[in-house]
Design a protein around this motif. Structure first.
Motif, PDB file in Angstrom:
ATOM      1  N   ASP A  90      20.492   2.334  -1.548  1.00 33.30           N
ATOM      2  CA  ASP A  90      21.210   2.442  -2.822  1.00 33.30           C
ATOM      3  C   ASP A  90      21.310   1.120  -3.566  1.00 33.30           C
ATOM      4  OD1 ASP A  90      21.630   5.130  -2.303  1.00 33.30           O
ATOM      5  OD2 ASP A  90      23.614   4.793  -1.416  1.00 33.30           O
ATOM      6  N   ILE A  91      21.054  -0.002  -2.882  1.00 33.09           N
ATOM      7  CA  ILE A  91      21.259  -1.303  -3.532  1.00 33.09           C
ATOM      8  C   ILE A  91      19.985  -2.129  -3.644  1.00 33.09           C
ATOM      9  CG2 ILE A  91      23.656  -1.364  -2.727  1.00 33.09           C
ATOM     10  CD1 ILE A  91      22.739  -3.599  -0.759  1.00 33.09           C
ATOM     11  N   ALA A  92      18.842  -1.589  -3.209  1.00 29.50           N
ATOM     12  CA  ALA A  92      17.626  -2.403  -3.189  1.00 29.50           C
ATOM     13  C   ALA A  92      16.434  -1.641  -3.744  1.00 29.50           C
ATOM     14  CB  ALA A  92      17.327  -2.868  -1.768  1.00 29.50           C
ATOM     15  N   VAL A  93      15.563  -2.387  -4.413  1.00 26.91           N
ATOM     16  CA  VAL A  93      14.312  -1.826  -4.922  1.00 26.91           C
ATOM     17  C   VAL A  93      13.201  -2.843  -4.701  1.00 26.91           C
ATOM     18  CG1 VAL A  93      15.421  -0.401  -6.702  1.00 26.91           C
ATOM     19  CG2 VAL A  93      14.724  -2.745  -7.254  1.00 26.91           C
ATOM     20  N   GLU A  94      11.974  -2.368  -4.730  1.00 25.78           N
ATOM     21  CA  GLU A  94      10.813  -3.260  -4.724  1.00 25.78           C
ATOM     22  C   GLU A  94      10.495  -3.629  -6.165  1.00 25.78           C
ATOM     23  OE1 GLU A  94       8.836  -4.635  -2.399  1.00 25.78           O
ATOM     24  OE2 GLU A  94       9.850  -3.796  -0.641  1.00 25.78           O
ATOM     25  N   ASN A  95      10.347  -4.913  -6.434  1.00 26.45           N
ATOM     26  CA  ASN A  95      10.037  -5.377  -7.780  1.00 26.45           C
ATOM     27  C   ASN A  95       8.893  -6.370  -7.697  1.00 26.45           C
ATOM     28  OD1 ASN A  95      10.060  -6.042 -10.474  1.00 26.45           O
ATOM     29  ND2 ASN A  95      11.940  -7.250 -10.388  1.00 26.45           N
ATOM     30  N   GLU A  96       7.723  -5.959  -8.171  1.00 23.56           N
ATOM     31  CA  GLU A  96       6.517  -6.790  -8.148  1.00 23.56           C
ATOM     32  C   GLU A  96       6.234  -7.297  -6.733  1.00 23.56           C
ATOM     33  OE1 GLU A  96       6.932  -9.851 -11.072  1.00 23.56           O
ATOM     34  OE2 GLU A  96       6.964  -8.451 -12.750  1.00 23.56           O
ATOM     35  N   ARG A 148       8.267  -7.704  -4.272  1.00 25.21           N
ATOM     36  CA  ARG A 148       9.366  -8.399  -3.588  1.00 25.21           C
ATOM     37  C   ARG A 148      10.606  -7.513  -3.586  1.00 25.21           C
ATOM     38  NH1 ARG A 148       9.931 -14.579  -5.523  1.00 25.21           N
ATOM     39  NH2 ARG A 148      11.247 -14.592  -3.665  1.00 25.21           N
ATOM     40  N   LEU A 149      11.355  -7.603  -2.489  1.00 17.52           N
ATOM     41  CA  LEU A 149      12.606  -6.863  -2.403  1.00 17.52           C
ATOM     42  C   LEU A 149      13.623  -7.479  -3.356  1.00 17.52           C
ATOM     43  CD1 LEU A 149      14.218  -4.692  -0.777  1.00 17.52           C
ATOM     44  CD2 LEU A 149      15.039  -6.586   0.620  1.00 17.52           C
ATOM     45  N   GLN A 150      14.305  -6.639  -4.105  1.00 17.44           N
ATOM     46  CA  GLN A 150      15.335  -7.111  -5.019  1.00 17.44           C
ATOM     47  C   GLN A 150      16.614  -6.328  -4.752  1.00 17.44           C
ATOM     48  OE1 GLN A 150      14.168  -7.267  -9.114  1.00 17.44           O
ATOM     49  NE2 GLN A 150      16.221  -7.737  -9.841  1.00 17.44           N
ATOM     50  N   VAL A 151      17.654  -7.054  -4.297  1.00 19.05           N
ATOM     51  CA  VAL A 151      18.942  -6.443  -4.005  1.00 19.05           C
ATOM     52  C   VAL A 151      19.832  -6.563  -5.235  1.00 19.05           C
ATOM     53  CG1 VAL A 151      21.023  -6.577  -2.574  1.00 19.05           C
ATOM     54  CG2 VAL A 151      18.767  -6.906  -1.540  1.00 19.05           C
ATOM     55  N   ASP A 152      20.445  -5.479  -5.617  1.00 22.04           N
ATOM     56  CA  ASP A 152      21.359  -5.440  -6.762  1.00 22.04           C
ATOM     57  C   ASP A 152      22.717  -5.961  -6.296  1.00 22.04           C
ATOM     58  OD1 ASP A 152      23.191  -4.747  -8.755  1.00 22.04           O
ATOM     59  OD2 ASP A 152      22.164  -2.873  -9.241  1.00 22.04           O
ATOM     60  N   ALA A 153      23.041  -7.182  -6.655  1.00 20.65           N
ATOM     61  CA  ALA A 153      24.279  -7.820  -6.186  1.00 20.65           C
ATOM     62  C   ALA A 153      25.518  -7.034  -6.614  1.00 20.65           C
ATOM     63  CB  ALA A 153      24.351  -9.257  -6.698  1.00 20.65           C
ATOM     64  N   LYS A 154      25.493  -6.499  -7.829  1.00 15.51           N
ATOM     65  CA  LYS A 154      26.661  -5.737  -8.295  1.00 15.51           C
ATOM     66  C   LYS A 154      26.831  -4.452  -7.505  1.00 15.51           C
ATOM     67  CE  LYS A 154      27.562  -7.424 -12.929  1.00 15.51           C
ATOM     68  NZ  LYS A 154      27.820  -7.040 -14.334  1.00 15.51           N
ATOM     69  N   ALA A 155      25.718  -3.826  -7.124  1.00 16.20           N
ATOM     70  CA  ALA A 155      25.801  -2.610  -6.321  1.00 16.20           C
ATOM     71  C   ALA A 155      26.263  -2.925  -4.900  1.00 16.20           C
ATOM     72  CB  ALA A 155      24.455  -1.901  -6.302  1.00 16.20           C
ATOM     73  N   LEU A 156      25.856  -4.068  -4.375  1.00 20.92           N
ATOM     74  CA  LEU A 156      26.357  -4.506  -3.067  1.00 20.92           C
ATOM     75  C   LEU A 156      27.860  -4.744  -3.136  1.00 20.92           C
ATOM     76  CD1 LEU A 156      26.113  -5.497  -0.161  1.00 20.92           C
ATOM     77  CD2 LEU A 156      25.250  -7.685  -1.047  1.00 20.92           C
TER      78      LEU A 156
END
Length: 201
Positions: free
Chosen positions: A161-167, A169-177
């Motif tokens: 729910d808080i992470a996606v692959e972006n180009e 690389r793993l990108q964690v959504d700090a606000k969602a965390l």
């Protein structure tokens, strides 16, 4: 105000440092009591140290009576532990788990928090935490009244729910965390505005 730490007691030095070295991430550490029960306690002298090997650091003090804390004992005796990054809704539980208990009295059982398997790791993780690190003891150093524990991270759980692959690389959504941070005294900090500034290349 200029404070000379040579003139302060260790206790006053501690309270001066924790009120100025802010915000600090909170490591909510699950460890094995060795009697089929689990210990759960928060520590805010905590940080990442290295990525090769992947290491985190905990600094663990002593109980009010001078006895070593259960988390430290458990890590040294059994060599594994799990660090969780708690979020906003878990602040009360984090604080409750900081109460000093006799060894073997499980904060986890008192809390009623659920756990789930952590891959093939020896210990479970808290089901509701969005990030968890499966760690093995790497090194241990005693410095003054503190124990500095270096943990080698073997696996990381990150909620989908808080992470996606972006180009690539793993990108964690700090606000969602929505992590909590320690300030001084009884205060916690919460994530507010997130500012992105591109670093020079």
């Amino acid at each position: 105000m200029l404070i000379d730490l040579n003139e302060l007691s260790p206790n006053r030095t501690y309270f001066t440092m924790i009120q100025t070295l802010i915000p600090r991430p909170v490591a909510w550490v699950l460890s094995d009591n060795g009697d089929d029960s689990l210990n759960l306690a928060p520590f805010s002298y905590f940080s990442g140290v290295c990525s090769d090997p992947p290491l985190i650091m905990l600094s663990i003090g002593k109980k009010p009576g001078g006895e070593i804390k259960d988390t430290r004992r458990n890590i040294l005796e059994r060599g594994h532990f799990v660090v969780h990054i708690a979020h906003r809704e878990m602040m009360e539980g984090v604080t409750a788990s900081s109460a000093p208990l006799i060894h073997g009295d499980s904060e986890l059982e008192r809390s009623g928090l659920a756990t789930t398997e952590f891959g093939d790791f020896a210990l479970p993780r808290l089901s509701d935490c969005r990030v968890a690190y499966a760690c093995e003891l790497y090194e241990h150093h005693e410095i003054g009244a503190q124990a500095v524990i270096y943990g080698r991270v073997r696996q990381i759980y990150i909620s989908d729910d808080i992470a996606v692959e972006n180009e690539g690389r793993l990108q964690v959504d700090a606000k969602a965390l929505d992590p909590i941070a320690r300030l001084g005294g009884d205060d916690y900090g919460l994530l507010g505005e997130v500012v992105t500034i591109k670093r020079p290349r």
